[in-house]
Design a protein around this motif. Structure first.
Motif, PDB file in Angstrom:
ATOM      1  N   SER A 326       5.676  -5.340  22.245  1.00 32.70           N
ATOM      2  CA  SER A 326       6.326  -5.963  23.424  1.00 32.70           C
ATOM      3  C   SER A 326       5.935  -5.026  24.889  1.00 32.70           C
ATOM      4  O   SER A 326       6.522  -5.288  25.773  1.00 32.70           O
ATOM      5  N   ASP A 327       4.741  -4.303  24.711  1.00 28.67           N
ATOM      6  CA  ASP A 327       4.451  -3.633  25.952  1.00 28.67           C
ATOM      7  C   ASP A 327       3.804  -4.506  26.741  1.00 28.67           C
ATOM      8  O   ASP A 327       3.330  -5.624  26.527  1.00 28.67           O
ATOM      9  N   ASP A 328       3.962  -4.234  28.058  1.00 36.18           N
ATOM     10  CA  ASP A 328       3.354  -4.858  29.368  1.00 36.18           C
ATOM     11  C   ASP A 328       1.635  -5.078  29.120  1.00 36.18           C
ATOM     12  O   ASP A 328       1.000  -5.826  29.786  1.00 36.18           O
ATOM     13  N   CYS A 329       1.020  -4.311  28.382  1.00 34.47           N
ATOM     14  CA  CYS A 329      -0.313  -4.207  28.079  1.00 34.47           C
ATOM     15  C   CYS A 329      -0.728  -5.094  26.876  1.00 34.47           C
ATOM     16  O   CYS A 329      -1.916  -4.972  26.503  1.00 34.47           O
ATOM     17  N   GLN A 330       0.365  -5.776  26.501  1.00 32.65           N
ATOM     18  CA  GLN A 330       0.000  -6.671  25.079  1.00 32.65           C
ATOM     19  C   GLN A 330      -1.281  -7.561  25.497  1.00 32.65           C
ATOM     20  O   GLN A 330      -2.067  -7.530  24.612  1.00 32.65           O
ATOM     21  N   TYR A 331      -1.023  -8.549  26.617  1.00 29.88           N
ATOM     22  CA  TYR A 331      -2.360  -9.499  26.907  1.00 29.88           C
ATOM     23  C   TYR A 331      -3.469  -8.749  27.263  1.00 29.88           C
ATOM     24  O   TYR A 331      -4.679  -9.177  27.109  1.00 29.88           O
ATOM     25  N   THR A 332      -3.264  -7.593  28.287  1.00 34.23           N
ATOM     26  CA  THR A 332      -4.642  -6.943  28.166  1.00 34.23           C
ATOM     27  C   THR A 332      -5.324  -6.365  26.858  1.00 34.23           C
ATOM     28  O   THR A 332      -6.671  -6.386  26.997  1.00 34.23           O
ATOM     29  N   ALA A 333      -4.573  -6.061  25.959  1.00 30.64           N
ATOM     30  CA  ALA A 333      -5.351  -5.410  24.664  1.00 30.64           C
ATOM     31  C   ALA A 333      -5.886  -6.846  24.130  1.00 30.64           C
ATOM     32  O   ALA A 333      -6.870  -6.679  23.296  1.00 30.64           O
ATOM     33  N   ILE A 334      -5.123  -7.894  24.193  1.00 27.60           N
ATOM     34  CA  ILE A 334      -5.858  -9.164  23.449  1.00 27.60           C
ATOM     35  C   ILE A 334      -7.128  -9.396  24.190  1.00 27.60           C
ATOM     36  O   ILE A 334      -7.971  -9.729  23.447  1.00 27.60           O
ATOM     37  N   ASP A 335      -7.099  -9.405  25.157  1.00 27.55           N
ATOM     38  CA  ASP A 335      -8.276 -10.002  26.153  1.00 27.55           C
ATOM     39  C   ASP A 335      -9.448  -8.693  25.804  1.00 27.55           C
ATOM     40  O   ASP A 335     -10.528  -9.279  25.551  1.00 27.55           O
ATOM     41  N   GLY A 336      -9.084  -7.496  25.656  1.00 33.78           N
ATOM     42  CA  GLY A 336     -10.083  -6.509  25.266  1.00 33.78           C
ATOM     43  C   GLY A 336     -10.585  -7.015  23.777  1.00 33.78           C
ATOM     44  O   GLY A 336     -11.829  -6.969  23.575  1.00 33.78           O
ATOM     45  N   LEU A 337      -9.834  -7.241  23.004  1.00 32.93           N
ATOM     46  CA  LEU A 337     -10.616  -7.659  21.660  1.00 32.93           C
ATOM     47  C   LEU A 337     -11.123  -9.100  21.617  1.00 32.93           C
ATOM     48  O   LEU A 337     -12.297  -9.028  20.988  1.00 32.93           O
ATOM     49  N   LEU A 338     -10.822  -9.929  22.563  1.00 33.39           N
ATOM     50  CA  LEU A 338     -11.521 -11.151  22.579  1.00 33.39           C
ATOM     51  C   LEU A 338     -12.844 -10.999  23.170  1.00 33.39           C
ATOM     52  O   LEU A 338     -13.869 -11.824  22.912  1.00 33.39           O
ATOM     53  N   LEU A 339     -12.841 -10.011  24.183  1.00 33.95           N
ATOM     54  CA  LEU A 339     -14.256  -9.769  24.753  1.00 33.95           C
ATOM     55  C   LEU A 339     -15.211  -9.332  23.500  1.00 33.95           C
ATOM     56  O   LEU A 339     -16.439  -9.590  23.711  1.00 33.95           O
ATOM     57  N   LEU A 340     -14.623  -8.434  22.989  1.00 40.97           N
ATOM     58  CA  LEU A 340     -15.587  -7.660  21.624  1.00 40.97           C
ATOM     59  C   LEU A 340     -16.078  -8.921  20.757  1.00 40.97           C
ATOM     60  O   LEU A 340     -17.199  -8.845  20.171  1.00 40.97           O
ATOM     61  N   LEU A 341     -15.022  -9.768  20.627  1.00 42.12           N
ATOM     62  CA  LEU A 341     -15.517 -10.837  19.606  1.00 42.12           C
ATOM     63  C   LEU A 341     -16.367 -11.772  20.096  1.00 42.12           C
ATOM     64  O   LEU A 341     -17.107 -12.585  19.163  1.00 42.12           O
ATOM     65  N   ARG A 342     -16.322 -11.851  21.239  1.00 43.12           N
ATOM     66  CA  ARG A 342     -17.465 -13.203  22.008  1.00 43.12           C
ATOM     67  C   ARG A 342     -18.861 -12.314  22.058  1.00 43.12           C
ATOM     68  O   ARG A 342     -19.874 -13.159  22.231  1.00 43.12           O
ATOM     69  N   ASP A 343     -19.113 -11.133  21.879  1.00 47.10           N
ATOM     70  CA  ASP A 343     -20.410 -10.398  21.719  1.00 47.10           C
ATOM     71  C   ASP A 343     -20.807 -10.850  20.550  1.00 47.10           C
ATOM     72  O   ASP A 343     -20.540  -9.906  19.330  1.00 47.10           O
ATOM     73  N   PRO A 344     -21.961 -11.267  20.229  1.00 47.85           N
ATOM     74  CA  PRO A 344     -22.749 -11.373  18.828  1.00 47.85           C
ATOM     75  C   PRO A 344     -22.828 -10.040  18.133  1.00 47.85           C
ATOM     76  O   PRO A 344     -22.902  -9.917  17.001  1.00 47.85           O
ATOM     77  N   ASP A 345     -23.137  -8.904  19.051  1.00 41.66           N
ATOM     78  CA  ASP A 345     -23.729  -7.568  18.464  1.00 41.66           C
ATOM     79  C   ASP A 345     -22.293  -6.898  17.997  1.00 41.66           C
ATOM     80  O   ASP A 345     -22.609  -5.749  17.128  1.00 41.66           O
ATOM     81  N   THR A 346     -21.311  -7.344  18.622  1.00 39.11           N
ATOM     82  CA  THR A 346     -20.237  -6.397  18.000  1.00 39.11           C
ATOM     83  C   THR A 346     -19.000  -7.354  17.256  1.00 39.11           C
ATOM     84  O   THR A 346     -17.955  -6.660  16.739  1.00 39.11           O
ATOM     85  N   ARG A 347     -19.211  -8.394  17.115  1.00 37.94           N
ATOM     86  CA  ARG A 347     -18.359  -9.514  16.707  1.00 37.94           C
ATOM     87  C   ARG A 347     -17.928  -9.176  15.338  1.00 37.94           C
ATOM     88  O   ARG A 347     -16.726  -8.985  14.967  1.00 37.94           O
ATOM     89  N   HIS A 348     -18.926  -9.018  14.415  1.00 38.47           N
ATOM     90  CA  HIS A 348     -18.619  -8.900  13.073  1.00 38.47           C
ATOM     91  C   HIS A 348     -17.918  -7.546  12.681  1.00 38.47           C
ATOM     92  O   HIS A 348     -16.942  -7.515  11.888  1.00 38.47           O
ATOM     93  N   ARG A 349     -18.232  -6.397  13.380  1.00 38.87           N
ATOM     94  CA  ARG A 349     -17.666  -5.231  13.217  1.00 38.87           C
ATOM     95  C   ARG A 349     -16.224  -5.140  13.629  1.00 38.87           C
ATOM     96  O   ARG A 349     -15.285  -4.578  13.082  1.00 38.87           O
ATOM     97  N   VAL A 350     -15.826  -5.721  14.700  1.00 35.79           N
ATOM     98  CA  VAL A 350     -14.605  -5.721  15.080  1.00 35.79           C
ATOM     99  C   VAL A 350     -13.844  -6.929  14.375  1.00 35.79           C
ATOM    100  O   VAL A 350     -12.701  -6.616  14.248  1.00 35.79           O
ATOM    101  N   LEU A 351     -14.476  -7.867  14.148  1.00 36.36           N
ATOM    102  CA  LEU A 351     -13.525  -8.797  13.218  1.00 36.36           C
ATOM    103  C   LEU A 351     -13.079  -8.527  12.131  1.00 36.36           C
ATOM    104  O   LEU A 351     -12.044  -8.613  11.531  1.00 36.36           O
ATOM    105  N   ASP A 352     -13.903  -7.487  11.552  1.00 36.14           N
ATOM    106  CA  ASP A 352     -13.592  -6.805  10.132  1.00 36.14           C
ATOM    107  C   ASP A 352     -12.446  -6.136  10.124  1.00 36.14           C
ATOM    108  O   ASP A 352     -11.442  -5.969   9.329  1.00 36.14           O
ATOM    109  N   MET A 353     -12.049  -5.541  11.489  1.00 37.40           N
ATOM    110  CA  MET A 353     -11.169  -4.455  11.570  1.00 37.40           C
ATOM    111  C   MET A 353      -9.628  -5.402  12.275  1.00 37.40           C
ATOM    112  O   MET A 353      -8.573  -4.837  12.335  1.00 37.40           O
ATOM    113  N   SER A 354      -9.778  -6.319  12.997  1.00 34.79           N
ATOM    114  CA  SER A 354      -8.921  -7.034  13.606  1.00 34.79           C
ATOM    115  C   SER A 354      -8.592  -8.387  13.093  1.00 34.79           C
ATOM    116  O   SER A 354      -7.455  -8.855  13.674  1.00 34.79           O
TER     117      SER A 354
END
Length: 664
Positions: A326-354
């Motif tokens: 319920s933190d005010d940073c919830q949507y900011t954190a989600i945006d950070g994860l989505l940016l990482l998932l859109r990058d082909p070089d980091t997508r697989h590694r981040v998707l495996d954790m998130s």
């Protein structure tokens, strides 16, 4: 003469028209022709402006004991009217720049009269004026304020002046017109801001909080409290200032990161690790600073930032935890994860954790909030954008849990939608009846103490539930979360509670029972910040009525005050600072304010008593609170009042307990 000065001070605060002779009284007029307060009383506007400009040139050269009074008045004007360009157009920035440098280099002058206050006020006035207007920021840079602010940022005086210097530099860096003047100090500013963000809490604790009241710098006390309040007020304000110093350091770093400057320095693994633990606390949650999570999101917008963050499991886990809170940073954190998932070089590694975490959020809808609109659909697209490679190709995630989460997301958002669109009415009716029967079976098993059997019944009910049966799905997910709590499986409890909250509309009117259960689950995992924010939101929902038309509760539950008290202590801004000093000294007890705060809460978490029950049993939760001893009630009432602030809007995440009496 004193009446002249009072009238001049009034004119300075109004900055509009001179004060009439009626305000002067019978005192003799001031003989000092260059007195700033007397100049403010000049009735001729053009002559007044000329004399003010002359005063600004003369003030840094004189040893007038009234200099601090002039700056204090200018501070009031800058705080009240930061966009007023009258004084900056008359040479104010040149005056302030010279005063700051004089305070840094001329120690003898600094010790005279009240000149020790001058650098603080001068830097604060600069920061206020350059906050909004790019034109004023450009003028300040051309007037030479940057070298003096850099000296204060380097710590040439103390953390008090460092705070306002970092604030001013952050506001300057936010304007493109002024940023070029800071570019020549890029490496130093970034390094200093990182060092301040990491160490400022220890500095403030060592130099102020842990010092006895009589041993504190007198001018620090005066600036922090404005001469009002005792030691408790001093400690509270110093805690806020320490948090602001950290937040403004992060804001300054964010300004450089947004322009792709200093990224190689900021993306060091150790700094990213420490960044995850930087939280301004409740006092500065609504400040303009993006904070640590905002800086991480900004770093995720660059290639080097994404690469460094994706290689840090701790940072990814931090983003995952905040995205399900319920933190005010919830949507900011989600945006950070989505940016990482859109990058082909980091997508697989981040998707495996998130993937497992994001699967819980695919039905999240932020409602009218700009950053949360249709966020669930954005998450779904990001998670499933190359699902065909996992389903039909050779690609596979290392984590079986993440692999299952991908399959569940595909089934929930794609396959089930197709099936239910073609489902006949007869089958829909049968499913609704079976869901009701399985839910009742789960409830009965739960009340008989067969928790695993109840969880299985709830799982079968969810498999048969239609997607449009949102209310039933909310209740069943929440009940299954309760079962996981009793089975000591906090991760699954967080997952189910989050899904219930997403379905209930987390931004508008979240499901209170799911908030409480997720707060308990985060407490089991030792995540105090996430547990605290869910507990605060739970109490807010309970006090305001969980659903439209339901009456608001007129008291805070005792079990919620215990959790609130526990997590307030766990997330106290200086909670970790004394532990370092204890390790150095080898002692087993804290000092100062920490000892007082730590002694208040010794509550242990008992999952079977603190709200672990099925959906319809909340009113039977906990023991009879009216039987508590009087001294226990008083203690909890005082602690709750100590840690609460007024609620300014229904959408605020901060809880308000501004009632005359709190019944426990």
């Amino acid at each position: 003469m004193e009446a002249d000065h009072r009238a001049g001070a009034a004119a300075l605060n109004k900055t509009s028209k001179p004060v009439t002779d009626d305000d002067h009284g019978n005192d003799p007029p001031c003989k000092n022709r260059s007195c700033f307060f007397c100049v403010m009383n000049e009735p001729d506007p053009s002559l007044r402006r000329a004399r003010i400009a002359a005063c600004f040139k003369q003030i840094p050269l004189d040893d007038d004991p009234q200099t601090v009074l002039v700056l204090s008045g200018l501070w009031n004007v800058a705080m009240a009217q930061p966009d007023n360009q009258e004084f900056p157009s008359l040479g104010l920035f040149d005056c302030l720049a010279r005063l700051i440098l004089r305070g840094v280099h001329d120690k003898e002058w600094l010790r005279r009269d009240q000149n020790v206050y001058v650098p603080y006020y001068a830097a604060h006035v600069v920061g206020s004026y350059v906050m909004n207007k790019a034109r004023l920021a450009e003028k300040a840079v051309k007037s030479g304020v940057v070298p003096g602010l850099m000296e204060l940022m380097r710590g040439k005086m103390s953390w008090v002046e460092q705070r306002v210097a970092v604030r001013a530099l952050g506001h300057l860096a936010s304007h493109d017109e002024a940023f070029e003047a800071l570019f020549e100090f890029e490496r130093e500013i970034v390094g200093l801001a990182m060092e301040i963000a990491c160490n400022c809490l220890e500095v403030v604790y060592d130099e102020f909080i842990s010092v006895s009241r009589g041993g504190r710098e007198r001018y620090h006390v005066d600036l922090v409290t404005r001469g009002i309040g005792g030691k408790e007020t001093e400690d509270t304000r110093a805690e806020e200032w320490a948090s602001q110093l950290q937040c403004w350091s992060l804001y300054l770093l964010n300004c450089f990161a947004s322009k792709s400057k200093g990224l190689d320095v900021m993306c060091k693994r150790e700094f990213l690790r420490r960044l995850c633990g930087m939280w301004g606390g409740l006092a500065n949650r609504h400040s303009s600073s993006p904070g640590a999570i905002g800086l991480i999101r900004t770093l995720c917008q660059s290639k080097i930032g994404r690469s460094s963050i994706a290689s840090s499991r701790q940072v990814i886990e931090c983003l995952c935890n905040l995205s399900r809170s319920s933190d005010d940073c919830q949507y900011t954190a989600i945006d950070g994860l989505l940016l990482l998932l859109r990058d082909p070089d980091t997508r697989h590694r981040v998707l495996d954790m998130s993937a497992a975490v994001l699967a819980d959020l695919v039905e999240l809808d932020g409602g009218s909030r700009g950053e949360g609109k249709r966020v669930g659909e954005r998450i779904t697209r990001a998670v499933l954008q190359d699902y065909h490679k996992f389903k039909y190709g050779d690609s596979k995630l290392e984590s079986e849990r993440s692999q299952r989460a991908l399959e569940e997301t595909w089934d929930l958002k794609v396959a089930r939608r197709r099936r239910e669109r073609l489902m006949p009415e007869e089958e829909i009716g049968e499913r609704k009846a079976m869901v009701g029967a399985l839910k009742r079976e789960g409830n009965e098993s739960f009340w008989c103490g067969e928790i695993k059997k109840a969880a299985v019944a709830y799982t079968r009910a969810l498999d048969l539930c239609l997607l449009k049966m949102r209310k039933q799905r909310i209740v069943i997910h929440s009940n299954r979360a309760q079962c996981h709590l009793l089975m000591r499986d906090p991760e699954k409890a967080i997952s189910d509670a989050t899904r219930a909250l997403c379905l209930s509309g987390a931004a508008a009117r979240p499901h209170g029972k799911s908030l409480w259960r997720r707060s308990q689950a985060y407490d089991m995992r030792g995540l105090g910040r996430e547990s605290l924010m869910d507990c605060l939101m739970f109490i807010q929902v309970r006090m305001g009525g969980e659903r439209p038309g339901t009456p608001a509760k007129n008291r805070i539950p005792y079990y919620a005050t215990r959790m609130l008290n526990k997590q307030m202590n766990a997330t106290w801004l200086f909670a970790r600072v004394p532990s370092k000093q204890m390790r150095r000294s080898g002692t087993g007890t804290g000092t100062g304010t920490k000892k007082k705060k730590a002694a208040t809460c010794r509550s242990e978490h008992q999952a079977g008593k603190c709200g672990v029950k099925s959906d319809r049993a909340d009113d039977m939760l906990m023991t009879d609170e009216d039987k508590l001893p009087a001294h226990v009630k008083i203690n909890y009432i005082s602690r709750i009042r100590e840690f609460t602030v007024p609620l300014k809007s229904t959408n605020s995440r901060t809880i308000l307990f501004n009632r005359a009496f709190v019944k426990i």
